[in-house]
Structures are given as structure tokens and as C-alpha cells.
Design an enzyme around this catalytic site. Structure first.
Site, mmCIF file in Angstrom:
data_model
loop_
_atom_site.group_PDB
_atom_site.id
_atom_site.type_symbol
_atom_site.label_atom_id
_atom_site.label_comp_id
_atom_site.label_asym_id
_atom_site.label_seq_id
_atom_site.Cartn_x
_atom_site.Cartn_y
_atom_site.Cartn_z
ATOM 1 N N CYS A 195 -6.052 -2.697 7.504
ATOM 2 C CA CYS A 195 -7.084 -1.670 7.379
ATOM 3 C C CYS A 195 -8.357 -2.167 6.705
ATOM 4 O O CYS A 195 -9.466 -1.819 7.112
ATOM 5 C CB CYS A 195 -6.526 -0.461 6.634
ATOM 6 S SG CYS A 195 -5.916 -0.816 4.965
ATOM 7 N N CYS A 222 0.827 -1.209 0.000
ATOM 8 C CA CYS A 222 0.000 0.000 0.000
ATOM 9 C C CYS A 222 0.860 1.257 0.000
ATOM 10 O O CYS A 222 0.588 2.215 -0.720
ATOM 11 C CB CYS A 222 -0.920 -0.009 1.218
ATOM 12 S SG CYS A 222 -2.041 1.412 1.288
#
Length: 277
Positions: A190, A27
Site C-alpha cells: 500500500c 500492519c
């Protein structure tokens, strides 16, 4: 789109093949310091971007940029590697390849070097390890020199800030009246949210989870059963029902994905590796 194709799909494919990558690494390199950085600099015409990572950057060849810049080795880095072989090349690493690149303040912008955050308990440099050093040129980490929560006894021998010398991030947030100042910390992946990782990832794996046995890597004995070998990562606690001791995941059997090897010690040799992928 970048997250799905560049981070999540490779994440699922790796799990299916027996590996457990860290999606935060992907990410950061593909989304935050890839697509987001490009959007901020090219579309919004920003000069710099700042994120809340607990890490530091040494912007070499840029004498007035960020907290740690210039061409001289930072004092805490100098102290940490004074007698190490890296001392002779770390300051000049990547300088030759940067010639002809964008200049800043009349100096060539060599790839910025990633450094650990001052708060060792919150250091996030590991999660930034996949980012190309050139992508850090216009980046600032305001929290890198701070500790998150003030606590006595933090060792600042390697350039770390003692909590008694400066306000913590929590103190600053409370003084500013931020609604999240006293909020409990959130951890984990997340995109999983409050669901268990096992129930979440099962929705995306193309094959049915392979049930099997937990095998003691030292004795070869069966010490428990599991509901899916792809649900585990090396070093994770096995959570074996009815076990009288703690077990930790070592890996899967290459010829049988239903077998998961475990060990009974967090420092067992089977948990160590000689390469990173």
C-alpha cells in the site's frame, strides 16, 4: 506513529539484514487489530468492528456472535480435518487459558480461531496470521462467506460457496451503485503506490545497494547481474535481462550480500522452508 515504528521500521531493518517480511502481516497485527481496534472499542465505544478481509472467524464460546460461533466445530472445518490429528484438540485449543476472561452470553470468550475465506482465490487469512486470537473477539468479516466475482466451477467441497448459490461481492456493489463496483483490483504494498519497489525502498535503506551477480543455485554459474541484493525476495521472478528462461530468487549468500541465488523452477527444493519468522 504505530505504523512507522511498529511496521515500517522493522520492515526496512529486515530487508537490510537479508530478509523480506510481509508488511501487511505487521500492519494487521499492530495497526488494524491493534491501535485501530483499541481506538474503536475504547474511544468510540463500538461493540464490534468489521473489515473487508476475505477470511472467516470461529468465535468459540460465543453462541450468537457472527456467522460462525458456538462451541461445535463448523461443518466445513469438521469435513476438512476429520482424519487429521488436529481434530482432537482444535475445538478446545485456548479454552483453558480463557477462563476468567470477559464473558459473552454467559460463556467464556476463548480466542477466536482464524479460518480461510470461502473464496479461495481471494483468501486473506495468511495476512492475518500474526494477529493475537484474542484481538478477533469483537471482529466481523462480512465478506468471509462471499466470493468476489461470480464464476462457474468454484469448488465448494470444503465449505466454499459455489458462485451460483449466492451473489458475489461485485454483484452486490453494482446493485448498490458503488462507484468502485467495476474498478480494477489494486495489488501490491500500500505505501509504495505506483513507484517501483526498488526505487522506493532505496530511499530508506541506510547503506548503498550492493550490486552483484545472479548465480544458478544448481550449477554455480553466473546467469545475470543486478543493481541491489536487498531489492529481492525469495520466490520473486528475477527478471534477468537477456535470459532465455525464467529465473526465481532463492536467497542471498550469507558471506556476500551482493550474490543472489536463483533457480529455474517454481517448485525447486531451494524455494521451500521448514520455518516461518
Amino acid at each position: 506513529a504505530e505504523y512507522w515504528t511498529g511496521v515500517f521500521e522493522p520492515f526496512v531493518e529486515s530487508i537490510e539484514s537479508g530478509r523480506m517480511p510481509n508488511p501487511d502481516v505487521g500492519c494487521n497485527s499492530i495497526v488494524k487489530f491493534g491501535a485501530m481496534r483499541e481506538y474503536a472499542l475504547e474511544r468510540l465505544h463500538a461493540d464490534q468492528i468489521a473489515t473487508g478481509h476475505y477470511a472467516r472467524l470461529w468465535h468459540r464460546g460465543m453462541p450468537s456472535y457472527g456467522n460462525i460461533s458456538g462451541t461445535i466445530l463448523p461443518d466445513f472445518v469438521e469435513e476438512a480435518i476429520a482424519d487429521a490429528p488436529e481434530r482432537d484438540w482444535i475445538a478446545s485449543w485456548g479454552m483453558e487459558s480463557s477462563k476468567g476472561s470477559t464473558k459473552n452470553d454467559g460463556c467464556f470468550a476463548a480466542p477466536s480461531l482464524l479460518l480461510a475465506g470461502a473464496d479461495l482465490t481471494k483468501d486473506q487469512s495468511y495476512f492475518l496470521c500474526g494477529v493475537d486470537g484474542r484481538a478477533f473477539r469483537n471482529v466481523l468479516f462480512p465478506l468471509g462467506e462471499l466470493v468476489k466475482i461470480k464464476a462457474d466451477g468454484i469448488n465448494n467441497g470444503d465449505g466454499r460457496i459455489s458462485s451460483g448459490d449466492a451473489k458475489s461481492v461485485r454483484d452486490i456493489a453494482i446493485e448498490a451503485g458503488l462507484p468502485t463496483a467495476s474498478k480494477r483490483e489494486s495489488m501490491g504494498i500500500c505505501f509504495v503506490g505506483k513507484r517501483t519497489f526498488q526505487s522506493f525502498i532505496s530511499q530508506y535503506l541506510p547503506s548503498v545497494p550492493q550490486h552483484g551477480n545472479f548465480i544458478d543455485v544448481d550449477t554455480g554459474e553466473i546467469v545475470g547481474k543486478h543493481q541491489g541484493a536487498s531489492h529481492f525476495t525469495i520466490g520473486q521472478g528475477a527478471k534477468i535481462s537477456g535470459a532465455s528462461r525464467k529465473w526465481f530468487i532463492v536467497g542471498r549468500a550469507s558471506e556476500d550480500n551482493g550474490t543472489v541465488f536463483v533457480c529455474g523452477d517454481t517448485h525447486h527444493p531451494a524455494l521451500y522452508a521448514t520455518e516461518l519468522f
